[in-house]
Design a protein around this motif. Structure first.
Motif, short mmCIF file in Angstrom:
data_model
loop_
_atom_site.label_atom_id
_atom_site.label_comp_id
_atom_site.label_asym_id
_atom_site.label_seq_id
_atom_site.Cartn_x
_atom_site.Cartn_y
_atom_site.Cartn_z
N ASP A 354 0.87 -1.17 0.00
CA ASP A 354 0.00 0.00 0.00
C ASP A 354 0.91 1.22 0.00
OD1 ASP A 354 -1.62 2.27 1.33
OD2 ASP A 354 -3.16 0.77 0.88
N VAL A 355 0.67 2.12 -0.94
CA VAL A 355 1.54 3.28 -1.07
C VAL A 355 1.50 4.14 0.19
CG1 VAL A 355 1.97 5.39 -2.38
CG2 VAL A 355 1.32 3.30 -3.58
N GLY A 356 0.32 4.39 0.72
CA GLY A 356 0.20 5.25 1.89
C GLY A 356 0.81 4.63 3.13
N HIS A 357 0.50 3.36 3.40
CA HIS A 357 1.04 2.70 4.58
C HIS A 357 2.55 2.53 4.47
CE1 HIS A 357 -3.22 0.78 4.81
NE2 HIS A 357 -3.20 2.03 5.27
N GLY A 358 3.03 2.16 3.28
CA GLY A 358 4.47 2.02 3.09
C GLY A 358 5.20 3.33 3.25
N LEU A 359 4.59 4.43 2.79
CA LEU A 359 5.22 5.74 2.91
C LEU A 359 5.33 6.17 4.38
CD1 LEU A 359 6.40 8.14 1.36
CD2 LEU A 359 4.10 9.12 1.28
N LEU A 360 4.29 5.90 5.17
CA LEU A 360 4.36 6.23 6.59
C LEU A 360 5.47 5.45 7.29
CD1 LEU A 360 0.57 6.38 7.56
CD2 LEU A 360 2.14 8.30 7.20
N MET A 361 5.59 4.16 6.98
CA MET A 361 6.66 3.35 7.57
C MET A 361 8.03 3.84 7.11
SD MET A 361 7.19 -0.79 7.34
CE MET A 361 5.69 -1.09 8.28
N ALA A 733 -2.59 2.11 14.41
CA ALA A 733 -2.67 1.03 15.39
C ALA A 733 -2.93 -0.33 14.74
CB ALA A 733 -3.77 1.34 16.41
N ILE A 734 -3.84 -0.37 13.77
CA ILE A 734 -4.26 -1.65 13.20
C ILE A 734 -3.44 -2.00 11.96
CG2 ILE A 734 -6.19 -2.90 12.17
CD1 ILE A 734 -8.07 -1.32 13.92
N LEU A 735 -3.42 -1.09 10.99
CA LEU A 735 -2.82 -1.44 9.70
C LEU A 735 -1.30 -1.34 9.70
CD1 LEU A 735 -5.39 0.25 7.29
CD2 LEU A 735 -5.20 -2.14 7.94
N LEU A 736 -0.74 -0.40 10.45
CA LEU A 736 0.71 -0.28 10.47
C LEU A 736 1.35 -1.16 11.54
CD1 LEU A 736 0.25 2.17 8.55
CD2 LEU A 736 2.12 3.29 9.76
N VAL A 737 0.84 -1.11 12.77
CA VAL A 737 1.47 -1.84 13.86
C VAL A 737 1.07 -3.32 13.83
CG1 VAL A 737 1.74 -2.01 16.35
CG2 VAL A 737 1.63 0.23 15.26
N MET A 738 -0.23 -3.60 13.92
CA MET A 738 -0.67 -4.98 14.01
C MET A 738 -0.47 -5.73 12.69
SD MET A 738 -4.16 -4.49 16.26
CE MET A 738 -4.51 -6.23 16.16
#
Length: 776
Positions: A354-361, A733-738
Motif C-alpha cells: 500500500d503506497v500510503g502505509h508504506g510511505l508512513l513506515m 494502530a491496526i494497519l501499520l502496527v498490528m
C-alpha cells in the motif's frame, strides 16, 4: 569471497607473552577486540596429539581457585562492591554519575593499590559524614520538638498544666510496669521537662532556639562537606569503574593462560581472523618492547570447528540478526544475510503493499536513520524504542518496497489512483451492445467484456488498471492474480535456496553432493512445482480474451499429472501435454532413491577405499574439517559425524544403518517439504488480501461515513477533524502496527523454514572476541 557472503577465515593461534609484559599485551588485545581466548590452564582441555608434559599442560591439575591471578580478580571484585556503595550514595543524594570522558585504558597493576586506597578513603568519609549528618539531624529534631512543646505549653491555661503526682494518683494513666516506668517505653513518645513558671519556660525556649541555630550552622557545614565528597565521587567514580572492569577482564584472561616450563612467559590460545594476524603481531611487539623479549603469535593446526566471524555495519546488522536468530552459521557456510537484504523486505511488501502505509513506515524509519547519531537517541532506554531503532534500516527498506508493491496493486489507503489513462473504454461497449434505458434500469451492475472489440485499448503501463477498483469482480480478479503470483515467488525462492547449496558443496570439496543431492533436488522441485509455474505463465501468454471462457483449468491438469490421467472436458494447453507430465512425474519419483541411497553408499565406498600414498582422503579438505562439514551439511548431528566421518584425528567406525537413517530423514523432509513449503507461500496471497480488505473496511466505516455526514450537514470541516483523527489513529494502530507485525512474522517464517532449510544448517557459534568495547 567476501566476509558477508561466507564469513572470514578464522585461525587458532597461540600467544607467547613475556611475564612482565603479559598484562599490557592482553590489555592491548582487549582494546583491539580481535581475539577470542580459549582456556588452556586448569580446566582447559589438552589439544589432540600433545604430550602430557607439554608446556601448556603444566597447570592441568590446577583448580580454578588456585590460578595465578585469582587474588587480583578478588581485589577487583571487592573494589566493585565499594563502587556500588559509592554509586548508591550518589543516587541517594539525587545526583547522576556522568559518563567518563575520552577513552580509558586498563590501569597498570601498580595503580590498583592507589585506587583501592582512595576508594576506601572516600567510602569512609561518606560513612562518617552521613553518620554525623544523621546524628545532627536527630539532635536538631529533638530540639525542635522540645521547642514546640514549650511553645504550646506557654499558651495553655494553668489548669491544663501538668500536675505533680497525677500519674501516681490515676491508675488508668499508669503504665503496666508501675508508676515509675519510663513513659517513652510504653507509649513510644518523647518526654521533655516542663517548667511551670512562665519566665523559666521562656528562658528555656530561648536557649533551645539558640542551640537550634548553632546546630543548623553545623549541619549546613556538614552538608556542604558532604556535597564536596559526593562531587569528588562523581568525578572519580566513572573512570574508576571503567578501569577496574577492564583490569578484572584482563586478569580473567590471564587466568586462562598457562605458565611455561621456565616461568618466563605465559602461553595463551585463541581464535582470530587470519587477516588480523599481522595486526596482532604488530600490537604485541609494541606492547612487549619494554620487557626486552618480544611477544610472539603464530598459527597452530586444529581439528575443531572454528567459530563464525561475519563483520557487519549499521545497515547489515539488522539483516544479519534475522539470520542469527534462526541459528549461527557453521564455519565457512554460505550466509543467507546478503540475499535477505532484498528478499525479506520484498516478501513483506507483497503482503503489506500500500503506497500510503508504506510511505508512513518509510518516513518513520527515515527519521530514525537521520537522528541515529544524536546522543539522546542512542541513550534512550525504552525497550520498544530500542527494538525499532535497531531495525531502522530494515524498516526503511520494508517501507520503500511496500510503496513499490502498492503502486503495482494500485492501492493508496485502499483507494486506486489514476496515474496513467485507463486501458478500458466503456463507450465502445455501449455502442456495440446497444444498451437501452430499459436494459440499464434492469441491470444496475455491468461487467466489462474484453472480448468486445475496442473495449480493451491495451495494458496499463504500470500495475493494475484503476478501473478494477470499480468492477464487481474486483476481488475475484485479485484472488486469481495474487494466488498465482505467490506460487511463482515461492518456487523461485525455494529454487534459489537449493542453488545456494552448490556453493557450500564446492567450497568444502564435496563434489559428490552436487550429483547425489543438489541435482536430484532440483529435478524433483522443478519437475513438479517448476512445471506448475510454467503452466501459469504459459496460460497467461497463450490464452486470449476471446478464448478465456473456454480456457483449460491448470489445477485439474496438475491433479491429473499425478494420477496419470486426463479429463475429457479439460483440454490440454499444448500438444502432447500428458506425455510431458508423465515424464516429469517419473523423473521426480526416480530422484527419491538417489537422494535416499546415493550419499550413504558413496560414503561407504569412500570409507572402504584405501588411502592415497600421501595419507589424504580422495577429496581435498579445503576447510580443514572436511569430514565434519560433510556430515553436517547433510543434516547429521555429532553422533552421526562420529559414525560416518572420522574427524577427530582417528579412524571412527562407519555405521551404515545410522547414516541411512539420517539420510532418509533428510530425503523425507525435502520431498514432503517441497509440497508443504509451496503451499506455505500462499500466505503471501492471504495476507495481501487481508491487508487490502482491512484497509477498505476502515475507509468505508470511518472516512466515507465522515465525508457523507459532512456533506449532508454542511459542516464538513467541523466533522472531518475528529473523523480524520480517528481514521489516522486506527490506521497506525491496526494497519501499520498490528498488520505490519503480522506480515513481518510471516516473512520471517518464509525465510527460516521455506528458504534457509534448503542450504543453511545454522549449527555454528559466533566468534566472541575479548573486547573492551562494552566497557567504554
Amino acid at each position: 569471497m567476501g566476509s558477508m557472503f561466507r564469513g572470514e577465515e578464522v585461525a587458532l593461534v597461540q600467544f607467547f607473552l613475556p611475564t612482565p609484559a603479559a598484562y599490557t599485551c592482553v590489555s592491548q588485545l582487549g582494546e583491539l577486540g580481535l581475539t577470542e581466548f580459549r582456556d588452556v590452564s586448569g580446566a582447559g582441555q589438552a589439544r589432540e596429539g600433545t604430550r602430557p608434559d607439554a608446556p601448556w599442560m603444566l597447570n592441568a591439575s590446577v583448580s580454578a581457585f588456585q590460578r595465578r591471578f585469582v587474588g587480583d580478580v578478588r581485589r577487583c571484585e571487592e573494589l566493585e562492591k565499594t563502587f556500588t556503595f559509592l554509586q548508591e550514595e550518589v543516587r541517594r543524594a539525587g545526583l547522576v554519575l556522568p559518563p567518563p570522558e575520552g577513552r580509558l585504558l586498563a590501569p597498570p597493576p601498580r595503580d590498583l593499590l592507589r585506587i583501592q586506597e582512595e576508594t576506601d578513603r572516600l567510602a569512609q568519609e561518606l560513612r562518617d559524614v552521613r553518620g554525623n549528618q544523621q546524628s545532627l539531624r536527630a539532635q536538631l529534631h529533638q530540639l525542635q520538638l522540645h521547642s514546640a512543646v514549650l511553645g504550646q505549653g506557654h499558651h495553655l491555661p494553668l489548669a491544663a498544666a501538668p500536675t505533680d503526682g497525677l500519674l501516681e494518683r490515676s491508675p488508668l494513666l499508669q503504665p503496666p510496669g508501675g508508676p515509675h516506668r519510663d513513659l517513652r517505653v510504653n507509649f513510644h513518645c518523647h518526654v521533655f521537662p516542663f517548667v511551670e513558671q512562665e519566665e523559666g519556660r521562656l528562658g528555656t525556649l530561648q536557649q533551645l532556639q539558640q542551640q537550634s541555630l548553632e546546630l543548623q550552622e553545623v549541619l549546613g557545614e556538614t552538608e556542604r562537606f558532604l556535597s564536596q565528597v559526593l562531587g569528588r565521587v562523581q568525578q572519580l567514580l566513572p573512570p574508576w569503574q571503567v578501569q577496574i572492569r577492564k583490569m578484572k577482564a584482563v586478569y580473567l584472561v590471564l587466568n586462562q593462560c598457562s605458565v611455561s616450563a621456565t616461568h618466563k612467559c605465559l602461553i595463551a590460545e585463541g581464535w582470530c581472523a587470519s587477516s588480523d594476524l599481522p595486526t596482532l603481531q604488530q600490537v604485541l611487539q609494541g606492547s612487549s618492547s619494554e620487557a626486552g623479549v618480544s611477544a610472539v603469535v603464530h598459527r597452530i593446526p586444529c581439528r575443531d570447528m572454528p567459530p563464525t566471524l561475519i563483520r557487519t555495519n549499521r545497515f547489515t546488522a539488522s539483516f544479519q540478526g534475522i539470520v542469527d536468530a534462526y541459528g549461527v552459521g557453521r564455519y565457512q557456510e554460505v550466509n543467507p544475510a546478503p540475499y535477505t537484504i532484498i528478499t525479506f523486505p520484498f516478501l513483506f511488501a507483497v503482503m503489506f503493499g500500500d503506497v500510503g502505509h508504506g510511505l508512513l513506515m518509510f518516513l518513520f524509519a527515515l527519521a530514525m536513520v537521520l537522528a541515529e547519531n544524536r546522543p539522546a537517541v542512542k541513550a534512550a532506554q525504552n525497550e520498544i524504542w530500542r527494538t525499532f531503532f535497531s531495525g531502522r534500516y530494515l524498516l526503511l527498506l520494508m517501507g520503500l518496497f511496500s510503496v513499490y508493491t502498492g503502486f503495482i496493486y494500485n492501492e493508496c489507503f485502499s483507494r486506486a489512483t489514476t496515474i496513467f489513462p485507463s486501458g478500458w473504454s466503456v463507450a465502445a461497449m455501449a455502442t456495440q451492445s446497444g444498451w437501452s434505458d430499459a436494459f440499464l434500469a434492469e441491470h444496475p451492475l455491468l461487467t466489462l467484456d474484453p472480448a468486445v472489440s475496442g473495449v480493451f485499448l491495451g495494458p496499463y503501463p504500470f500495475g493494475i488498471d484503476p478501473v478494477w477498483s470499480l468492477a464487481v469482480n474486483h476481488l475475484s480478479f485479485l484472488n486469481s492474480f495474487k494466488m498465482k503470483m505467490s506460487i511463482i515467488l515461492g518456487v523461485t525462492h525455494m529454487t534459489f535456496g537449493v542453488v545456494l547449496g552448490v556453493f557450500n558443496h564446492v567450497h568444502f570439496g564435496q563434489w559428490h553432493r552436487l550429483f547425489l543431492e543438489t541435482l536430484p533436488e532440483l529435478i524433483f522441485l522443478l519437475g513438479l512445482f517448476g512445471y506448475l509455474v510454467f503452466l501459469v505463465i504459459y496460460k497467461w501468454l497463450s490464452v486470449s480474451a476471446a478464448g478465456a471462457a473456454a480456457a483449460p483449468s491448470i489445477l485439474i491438469h496438475f491433479i491429473n499429472m499425478f494420477l496419470f490421467s486426463r479429463s475429457p472436458t479439460n483440454q490440454p494447453l499444448f500438444p502432447r501435454q500428458e506425455v510431458v507430465q508423465s515424464t516429469l512425474v517419473v523423473l521426480a519419483l526416480a530422484t527419491v532413491p538417489v537422494l535416499l541411497l546415493g550419499t550413504p553408499l558413496f560414503l561407504r565406498w569412500q570409507h572402504r577405499r584405501p588411502l592415497r600414498p600421501t595419507g589424504r582422503q580422495p577429496e581435498e579438505d579445503k576447510s580443514g574439517i572436511l569430514d565434519d562439514s560433510d556430515a553436517s551439511v547433510a543434516g547429521w548431528g555429532p553422533d552421526e559425524e562420529k559414525a560416518g566421518c572420522p574427524g577427530n584425528g582417528e579412524e571412527a567406525e562407519f555405521v551404515l544403518s545410522e547414516v541411512l537413517m539420517h539420510q532418509a530423514i533428510h530425503t523425507i523432509e525435502f520431498c514432503l517439504g517441497c509440497i508443504s513449503n509451496t503451499a506455505s507461500y500462499l500466505r503471501l496471497w492471504a495476507l495481501s488480501l487481508a491487508h487490502a480488505q482491512l484497509s477498505e473496511v476502515l475507509w468505508a466505516m470511518v472516512m466515507r461515513v465522515g465525508l457523507r455526514m459532512g456533506r449532508e450537514l454542511g459542516v464538513a470541516a467541523v466533522v472531518l477533524v475528529p473523523i480524520f483523527a480517528a481514521f489516522a489513529g486506527l490506521t497506525v494502530a491496526i494497519l501499520l502496527v498490528m498488520e505490519g507485525l503480522s506480515a513481518f512474522l510471516h516473512a520471517l517464517r518464509l525465510h527460516w523454514v521455506e528458504f534457509q532449510n534448503k542450504f543453511y544448517l545454522g549449527s555454528g557459534y559466533k566468534l566472541s572476541p575479548f573486547t573492551f568495547a562494552e566497557e567504554d
